[in-house]
Motif scaffolding. Sequence first.
Motif, PDB file in Angstrom:
ATOM      1  N   ARG A  99       5.337 -10.433 -12.366  1.00 45.51           N
ATOM      2  CA  ARG A  99       5.846  -9.284 -13.120  1.00 45.51           C
ATOM      3  C   ARG A  99       6.524  -9.710 -14.408  1.00 45.51           C
ATOM      4  O   ARG A  99       6.557  -8.974 -15.390  1.00 45.51           O
ATOM      5  CB  ARG A  99       6.812  -8.481 -12.255  1.00 45.51           C
ATOM      6  CG  ARG A  99       7.204  -7.154 -12.862  1.00 45.51           C
ATOM      7  CD  ARG A  99       7.890  -6.271 -11.875  1.00 45.51           C
ATOM      8  NE  ARG A  99       8.186  -4.963 -12.438  1.00 45.51           N
ATOM      9  CZ  ARG A  99       8.716  -3.955 -11.772  1.00 45.51           C
ATOM     10  NH1 ARG A  99       8.991  -4.104 -10.485  1.00 45.51           N
ATOM     11  NH2 ARG A  99       8.954  -2.797 -12.350  1.00 45.51           N
ATOM     12  N   SER A 116       5.993  -3.401  -5.911  1.00 45.15           N
ATOM     13  CA  SER A 116       4.593  -3.076  -6.191  1.00 45.15           C
ATOM     14  C   SER A 116       4.431  -1.625  -6.609  1.00 45.15           C
ATOM     15  O   SER A 116       3.750  -1.312  -7.589  1.00 45.15           O
ATOM     16  CB  SER A 116       3.729  -3.364  -4.959  1.00 45.15           C
ATOM     17  OG  SER A 116       3.798  -4.724  -4.590  1.00 45.15           O
ATOM     18  N   LEU A 167       3.333  -0.171 -10.188  1.00 50.13           N
ATOM     19  CA  LEU A 167       1.989   0.403 -10.158  1.00 50.13           C
ATOM     20  C   LEU A 167       1.809   1.472 -11.228  1.00 50.13           C
ATOM     21  O   LEU A 167       0.733   1.632 -11.798  1.00 50.13           O
ATOM     22  CB  LEU A 167       1.724   1.000  -8.768  1.00 50.13           C
ATOM     23  CG  LEU A 167       0.298   1.405  -8.410  1.00 50.13           C
ATOM     24  CD1 LEU A 167      -0.632   0.214  -8.473  1.00 50.13           C
ATOM     25  CD2 LEU A 167       0.273   2.018  -7.016  1.00 50.13           C
ATOM     26  N   LEU A 175      -2.463  -4.569  -7.406  1.00 47.73           N
ATOM     27  CA  LEU A 175      -1.297  -3.929  -6.793  1.00 47.73           C
ATOM     28  C   LEU A 175      -1.705  -2.934  -5.718  1.00 47.73           C
ATOM     29  O   LEU A 175      -1.034  -2.816  -4.683  1.00 47.73           O
ATOM     30  CB  LEU A 175      -0.466  -3.232  -7.873  1.00 47.73           C
ATOM     31  CG  LEU A 175       0.302  -4.157  -8.825  1.00 47.73           C
ATOM     32  CD1 LEU A 175       0.946  -3.348  -9.942  1.00 47.73           C
ATOM     33  CD2 LEU A 175       1.366  -4.958  -8.084  1.00 47.73           C
TER      34      LEU A 175
END
Length: 432
Positions: A92, A166, A170, A181
């Motif tokens: 990320r 996640s 997303l 994801l």
Amino acid sequence: MDDGVVFYIPGVLLLLAAALKLSGGAGVWRDPLVAPSAGILLVGSSVCLLSAPPTIRFVNDATGVANFSAPLVYTGMTALSAGYLVLMTRWRGGPPESRRRADRLVLGLYGLAVAGVWVLFALARVPVERTRDLDTYYARTPYMCEMILLYMVAHTAATGALAFMSVSWLREVRGVTRTGLVLIVAGLGFDACYQIAKYAAMAARWRGVDWDFLSTDVSPPLVMLAGVTVACGFAVPRVGPPAAANLRAWRRYRLLKPLWAEPSTLRAPAEGVVRWWDPPVVRLARQEIAIWDGVLACSPYLDDRVRTTAYAEALAQLTAAGSATGRSLPEVLARAVTQRFRAAPRAPSGSSDAGTPPHAVHRAAVVAEAAMLVAGVRASRTGGTEAPANVGTLRSIADPHLMVRLAGALSTSQIVAKARRRAENRMATTHD
């Protein structure tokens, strides 16, 4: 399921995935995500293999300690949970210091959980070997119950944290990252079902009810499916684009083979050599270089008269075919085709194609260039043949799509085959 197939198959798949990921040479280690992702695949594979009943019996017999496989498997699962969290924080992104702090926190907490698993196992009395129902069989055994719960709680915390990261991410991404994801979230759904089955089976044992089938029959396929799905979710954004590029390259490589083979005798033997281990993108690059070298070698012998003759034949053939079917190109489609072929080879000067549909003009021009190429290749092989008075230019190889059309014309066009025979007859007459 006692034969362990449900564990061995995903274990081997994850091991193969790790091997493929690390097969790119030393350069792959420049990517900061390679080490954690490969580590996750290796740990996941180890957990799958160690969880199989035959492996459990082997490890217990080899160590001489009943149920020694239990802390090994729980350690692997706990390390896998930590690895997923570390990989997600690195994937990320964010401030480096913040990432390092999060990594240290995760590794510290899960390191303590691993230590706790081994300490509690050492304190527990578990003399009876259980290969499939250890969680429920020892659900009320002092220290062993706490060890199982410690692992389960750590695993649940990691699942919750990973799901939160996640789902929140997303909404911000698209493409292959979003696909990855989605797979991770789906895998976490399977994992949540696995945990529910495990907790329910243990809680039933505490209440004196036998729901062991939830732990022995329901949970193993769920956790294996969860592990493979989550691993695929992390792998897709890294592997997906290169895999798609290789598929496209392989298709183009096969389509260009006739164009590669035509001037093959004009290249040095070492040019364009393809080794069996080369990926499609490398094969395609070498193939296109070889094509350009071959065209360059025969370019002084490209006879524009051959192109003009072949163009007239091809245009007449295409026009006649269109008249026979009674179909014509609508005006809107004609404009689209004209726009698509802005870089297409031009019709020979002096040709009359007024009123001819644009698609026929461009197809005839490609066929004409293919005929000019085969004649030029055969003329250049003799070495002593004089260059044509009006040297033509092969424009099709300047456009990737037209290169494919040119290769197709070389292998399928009767006009090109006729030009090939004419050139061979001319060369035979010259030699005589």
